[in-house]
Design an enzyme around this catalytic site. Structure first.
Site: not given
Lengths: 266, 266
Positions: B132, B73
């Site tokens: 992540y 994003d």
């Protein structure tokens, strides 16, 4: 009178260095200017000292002098710089901290902690030692996440040679070859407590500690060691430089943006 | 036809996200515009994908589609994103890498490595797992060196509670409560391989690994765990959420700028 000791974090990219420049005086007249926009090229930068002095003035109405322990150059960052200043009127430290941060955070500087100290405490002269970190990223691709946070060295560094050479810095030596031309220090004899080099993947970190440093000493030491790592200088050059004392025989001054003032010990 | 696999590092602050937006098409018409100035507020941002596609077009004249493994994003950083694209004509990988970097580095994106792969390799579908990192800084003072690089949490976090709660994420569960409203995934059953929390001074780092994630899954998981650390939610909430599946009972979506795509495993 009340003496306050502060710990300061800052992103050196936004400042012309720690120390107040003459043009900084103008800051006191722009106290109402909430947001100053910075650009690396077009807008001139303030000093960290000047920005904090402006904030203290905004809160207390007192013109103080914020005395820092280490006078970092333009571009040099600080995880934890120490400074002190005096106020005629007592202000609650917590309130003072959030008040200063309200003004300084938009400039790239943050007060980590604040405390009241004895009036004989002096950020600069009471310091027992200073610690710096220098970051080098050794890889081919351009840096994106560390663009203004590390020195980008493209050619492969010979770490072993660097580590062997760095051993010679330890102890008391004449660091005449490792100071800037504009250095005003009376003596060039300094004691380096440690000079560690560690590597994690592409990141090479130098950790240096001494009671005090000459102007640009850390950056010239790192620049010379990196030149040794690139085989542009022999491993034996450090020994020679500590005797010979000629600046021009040492390596370059490593860029300011790779250097971080880690902490001041008292 | 030649398929190229690339590793990409980027500073998410400069992009509207990985994926190409419609307005990005305009990029192909600004190929001569060497330096684009960005400001967080005034100038709209490009996608990482769009910037790389523009660079490849500048070099080869071919309109490629750069397929990324993870569609990060806006604001999300990447230490190592993986992507692929096809060229009709062979271009030497090294030459291509430095060519792309010549254009993309000013946009905040850098090609770390490039290689030619089999035509059945697919950055997204061949991926075995994704990792992540999420960074939280837990302290009172404003962040200066990590302003767009970590989530600043002021109130003291109860790390023990967070660690106990996070254990429940491990394994295969229905993560319906941990996805964005706009998530288009057909299934909400996912397997989390690990969810580690480590603390070093004021920095709390979450390391999460899974074959694939729902939209915003990592950020909602972190947001919920941080809410538990702040005692705004009970430790037992994770177990309930994995059965109950109601998004509104979970914590907030943690800010994008604390999230880093660490690597894609094949």
């Amino acid at each position: 009178m009340c003496r306050y000791k502060i710990s300061v974090e800052y992103d050196g990219s936004f400042f012309c260095g720690w120390q107040q420049q003459r043009q900084d005086q103008v800051l006191l007249s722009v106290v109402s200017q909430r947001k100053l926009r910075y650009s690396q090229s077009t807008i001139r930068k303030y000093s960290v000292q000047g920005v904090i002095e402006m904030a203290v003035f905004n809160i207390t109405g007192e013109h103080v002098i914020v005395e820092g322990a280490g006078r970092t150059d333009s571009g040099v960052h600080a995880f934890n710089q120490t400074a002190h200043f005096d106020l005629l009127k007592f202000v609650d430290p917590h309130r003072l901290q959030s008040g200063i941060n309200f003004y300084t955070r938009m400039h790239g500087c943050s007060i980590l902690s604040i405390s009241i100290v004895e009036s004989d405490f002096h950020a600069r002269f009471s310091a027992k030692s200073r610690e710096y970190i220098y970051r080098v990223i050794n890889r081919n691709a351009p840096l994106m996440l560390d663009q203004t946070r590390a020195w980008h060295v493209i050619q492969q560094l010979e770490l072993n040679n660097m580590m062997i050479a760095a051993q010679h810095f330890l102890g008391t030596h004449d660091f005449k070859a490792f100071r800037a031309a504009e250095c005003q220090s009376k003596t060039t004899i300094k004691t380096v407590d440690y000079f560690n080099i560690s590597k994690q993947n592409e990141l090479i970190e130098f950790h240096v500690k001494s009671r005090s440093f000459l102007h640009n000493q850390v950056r010239i030491m790192v620049g010379t060691i990196v030149w040794i790592g690139l085989k542009k200088l022999p491993v034996s050059i450090i020994e020679h430089l500590l005797i010979d004392g000629t600046r021009s025989n040492a390596g370059p001054t490593a860029p300011a943006y790779g250097l971080y003032l880690l902490r001041i010990n008292y």
